[in-house]
Motif scaffolding. Structure first.
Motif, PDB file in Angstrom:
ATOM      1  N   PRO A 113      49.487 -50.515 -32.749  1.00 12.07           N
ATOM      2  CA  PRO A 113      50.150 -49.384 -32.090  1.00 12.07           C
ATOM      3  C   PRO A 113      49.360 -48.813 -30.922  1.00 12.07           C
ATOM      4  N   LEU A 114      48.054 -48.671 -31.075  1.00 15.41           N
ATOM      5  CA  LEU A 114      47.248 -48.108 -30.003  1.00 15.41           C
ATOM      6  C   LEU A 114      47.313 -48.958 -28.738  1.00 15.41           C
ATOM      7  N   ALA A 115      47.478 -50.266 -28.913  1.00 14.76           N
ATOM      8  CA  ALA A 115      47.470 -51.181 -27.766  1.00 14.76           C
ATOM      9  C   ALA A 115      48.642 -50.943 -26.825  1.00 14.76           C
ATOM     10  N   PHE A 116      49.712 -50.317 -27.342  1.00 20.35           N
ATOM     11  CA  PHE A 116      50.858 -50.029 -26.477  1.00 20.35           C
ATOM     12  C   PHE A 116      50.492 -49.062 -25.349  1.00 20.35           C
ATOM     13  N   VAL A 117      49.377 -48.344 -25.501  1.00 18.75           N
ATOM     14  CA  VAL A 117      48.899 -47.464 -24.426  1.00 18.75           C
ATOM     15  C   VAL A 117      48.660 -48.280 -23.160  1.00 18.75           C
ATOM     16  N   GLY A 118      48.277 -49.550 -23.309  1.00 20.74           N
ATOM     17  CA  GLY A 118      48.038 -50.412 -22.155  1.00 20.74           C
ATOM     18  C   GLY A 118      49.246 -50.545 -21.245  1.00 20.74           C
ATOM     19  N   LEU A 119      50.445 -50.340 -21.794  1.00 17.18           N
ATOM     20  CA  LEU A 119      51.668 -50.448 -20.996  1.00 17.18           C
ATOM     21  C   LEU A 119      51.860 -49.254 -20.071  1.00 17.18           C
ATOM     22  N   LEU A 120      50.999 -48.234 -20.195  1.00 19.86           N
ATOM     23  CA  LEU A 120      51.012 -47.148 -19.210  1.00 19.86           C
ATOM     24  C   LEU A 120      50.770 -47.695 -17.806  1.00 19.86           C
ATOM     25  N   ILE A 121      50.009 -48.786 -17.719  1.00 21.20           N
ATOM     26  CA  ILE A 121      49.758 -49.415 -16.415  1.00 21.20           C
ATOM     27  C   ILE A 121      51.071 -49.899 -15.807  1.00 21.20           C
ATOM     28  N   THR A 122      51.936 -50.461 -16.634  1.00 19.37           N
ATOM     29  CA  THR A 122      53.247 -50.919 -16.159  1.00 19.37           C
ATOM     30  C   THR A 122      54.096 -49.738 -15.703  1.00 19.37           C
ATOM     31  N   LEU A 123      54.087 -48.657 -16.487  1.00 15.09           N
ATOM     32  CA  LEU A 123      54.864 -47.472 -16.129  1.00 15.09           C
ATOM     33  C   LEU A 123      54.334 -46.846 -14.836  1.00 15.09           C
ATOM     34  N   GLY A 124      53.003 -46.741 -14.735  1.00 16.77           N
ATOM     35  CA  GLY A 124      52.394 -46.180 -13.525  1.00 16.77           C
ATOM     36  C   GLY A 124      52.693 -47.024 -12.301  1.00 16.77           C
ATOM     37  N   SER A 125      52.722 -48.346 -12.479  1.00 19.63           N
ATOM     38  CA  SER A 125      53.028 -49.251 -11.370  1.00 19.63           C
ATOM     39  C   SER A 125      54.469 -49.064 -10.901  1.00 19.63           C
ATOM     40  N   ALA A 126      55.393 -48.925 -11.848  1.00 22.52           N
ATOM     41  CA  ALA A 126      56.802 -48.718 -11.499  1.00 22.52           C
ATOM     42  C   ALA A 126      56.977 -47.430 -10.711  1.00 22.52           C
ATOM     43  N   TYR A 127      56.307 -46.377 -11.162  1.00 22.34           N
ATOM     44  CA  TYR A 127      56.416 -45.086 -10.487  1.00 22.34           C
ATOM     45  C   TYR A 127      55.826 -45.166  -9.090  1.00 22.34           C
ATOM     46  N   ARG A 128      54.699 -45.854  -8.956  1.00 23.33           N
ATOM     47  CA  ARG A 128      54.049 -45.996  -7.656  1.00 23.33           C
ATOM     48  C   ARG A 128      54.912 -46.776  -6.669  1.00 23.33           C
ATOM     49  N   LEU A 129      55.521 -47.857  -7.137  1.00 25.55           N
ATOM     50  CA  LEU A 129      56.361 -48.676  -6.261  1.00 25.55           C
ATOM     51  C   LEU A 129      57.616 -47.933  -5.834  1.00 25.55           C
ATOM     52  N   ALA A 130      58.190 -47.149  -6.754  1.00 32.29           N
ATOM     53  CA  ALA A 130      59.373 -46.366  -6.401  1.00 32.29           C
ATOM     54  C   ALA A 130      59.033 -45.316  -5.350  1.00 32.29           C
ATOM     55  N   LYS A 131      57.877 -44.659  -5.521  1.00 29.04           N
ATOM     56  CA  LYS A 131      57.449 -43.661  -4.532  1.00 29.04           C
ATOM     57  C   LYS A 131      57.193 -44.312  -3.177  1.00 29.04           C
ATOM     58  N   PHE A 132      56.596 -45.486  -3.185  1.00 27.99           N
ATOM     59  CA  PHE A 132      56.268 -46.179  -1.937  1.00 27.99           C
ATOM     60  C   PHE A 132      57.530 -46.484  -1.136  1.00 27.99           C
ATOM     61  N   ASN A 133      58.595 -46.853  -1.835  1.00 25.18           N
ATOM     62  CA  ASN A 133      59.838 -47.236  -1.145  1.00 25.18           C
ATOM     63  C   ASN A 133      60.505 -46.078  -0.423  1.00 25.18           C
ATOM     64  N   ILE A 134      60.254 -44.851  -0.866  1.00 27.20           N
ATOM     65  CA  ILE A 134      60.909 -43.701  -0.225  1.00 27.20           C
ATOM     66  C   ILE A 134      59.929 -42.870   0.596  1.00 27.20           C
ATOM     67  N   ASP A 135      58.680 -43.315   0.676  1.00 23.44           N
ATOM     68  CA  ASP A 135      57.656 -42.588   1.430  1.00 23.44           C
ATOM     69  C   ASP A 135      57.523 -43.211   2.815  1.00 23.44           C
ATOM     70  N   GLU A 136      57.901 -42.468   3.833  1.00 18.91           N
ATOM     71  CA  GLU A 136      57.851 -42.997   5.204  1.00 18.91           C
ATOM     72  C   GLU A 136      56.477 -42.844   5.843  1.00 18.91           C
ATOM     73  N   GLU A 137      55.546 -42.178   5.148  1.00 21.82           N
ATOM     74  CA  GLU A 137      54.200 -41.984   5.697  1.00 21.82           C
ATOM     75  C   GLU A 137      53.356 -43.245   5.633  1.00 21.82           C
ATOM     76  N   GLN A 138      53.528 -44.040   4.577  1.00 21.63           N
ATOM     77  CA  GLN A 138      52.595 -45.125   4.280  1.00 21.63           C
ATOM     78  C   GLN A 138      52.870 -46.359   5.142  1.00 21.63           C
ATOM     79  N   GLN A 139      52.579 -46.238   6.411  1.00 17.52           N
ATOM     80  CA  GLN A 139      52.720 -47.359   7.330  1.00 17.52           C
ATOM     81  C   GLN A 139      51.363 -47.979   7.672  1.00 17.52           C
ATOM     82  N   SER A 140      50.388 -47.136   7.995  1.00 18.18           N
ATOM     83  CA  SER A 140      49.054 -47.622   8.360  1.00 18.18           C
ATOM     84  C   SER A 140      48.032 -47.350   7.269  1.00 18.18           C
ATOM     85  N   PHE A 141      48.454 -46.776   6.160  1.00 17.92           N
ATOM     86  CA  PHE A 141      47.562 -46.506   5.039  1.00 17.92           C
ATOM     87  C   PHE A 141      48.374 -46.503   3.748  1.00 17.92           C
ATOM     88  N   PHE A 142      47.649 -46.521   2.623  1.00 25.21           N
ATOM     89  CA  PHE A 142      48.296 -46.413   1.319  1.00 25.21           C
ATOM     90  C   PHE A 142      47.942 -45.070   0.702  1.00 25.21           C
TER      91      PHE A 142
END
Length: 246
Positions: A113-142
């Motif tokens: 059960p504790l190992a499922f915490v590792g999937l937070l990386i997947t959730l964080g990645s999904a959130y980051r990618l969704a934000k990136f797609n709607i963020d018009e600032e990140q052209q020359s930097f991340f």
């Protein structure tokens, strides 16, 4: 003309193909080949944007497809690998963290059960990618650590275990508390407000790209000296140089 427009998307689909293979391999505990296909997928991820710019065929479809491919290669795979590492750590002689660190059965499958915490990386990645797609600032930097860079850190741990004969490094990597800390840090830094420089060269002059050349040279030196153990340090160097570059 139609073929030219499809070339970057084809490269993106190769990224997704590699990521899908890596998922299968990671589930089967074949971390070395999973890491290989993640790296190959990241290679394709770099060149799809490169060819889209060179051929002047950037499109909204390409942007969305790129994030979907990254979600698998650089989001799902590192989450699975971290789950597997946490499960592996539960069998090590290090002190555990209670019953959550023990195996239990779900149907015919044993899970930790504790190992499922590792999937937070997947959730964080999904959130980051969704934000990136709607963020018009990140052209020359991340803003926040890119998912491919984060994925490289996570896949480096099983590679260190496999290829580098260091009892000290093995003890650290297979420590439950260390893996939990890396998971939480990884999830945060993916979505942190810290601005990091992009490795896109508009020209090859040193004055305009000094920080990029310094980073590439330091990365090469670290890789030669420390091999796979250099990867987390390279990403740390990337973050530190970004902070100084301001």
């Amino acid at each position: 003309m139609r073929l030219k427009r499809f070339i970057p998307n084809l490269i993106t689909l190769l990224n997704l193909f590699c990521g899908s293979i890596a998922v299968i391999l990671a589930v089967e505990n074949n971390f070395v080949y999973a890491a290989f296909f993640v790296i190959l997928g990241i290679f394709f991820d770099f060149f799809d944007g490169f060819f889209a710019r060179k051929l002047q065929v950037q499109s909204e479809l390409g942007v969305q497809l790129d994030s979907l491919a990254d979600m698998v290669t650089s989001g799902l795979v590192p989450g699975i690998i971290m789950y597997k590492l946490l499960a592996l750590a539960s069998t090590s002689p290090e002190p555990n963290v209670g019953s959550w660190d023990s195996f239990m059965t779900l149907g015919d499958t044993e899970v930790v059960p504790l190992a499922f915490v590792g999937l937070l990386i997947t959730l964080g990645s999904a959130y980051r990618l969704a934000k990136f797609n709607i963020d018009e600032e990140q052209q020359s930097f991340f803003k926040g650590l890119p998912t491919p860079a984060n994925a490289l850190v996570i896949i480096s741990f099983p590679l260190i275990l496999e290829f580098q004969n260091s009892d000290a490094m093995h003890a650290i990597i297979l420590n439950t508390w260390f893996l939990l800390g890396i998971t939480l840090l990884s999830t945060y830094i993916l979505n942190s407000p810290v601005k990091l420089f992009a490795l896109k060269f508009k020209n090859y002059g040193f004055q305009d790209n000094a920080i990029r050349y310094i980073f590439l040279i330091l990365s090469l030196v670290l890789l030669v000296v420390l091999q796979f153990a250099a990867i987390p340090l390279i990403i740390l160097t990337y973050i530190i140089l970004s902070l100084f570059s301001k």
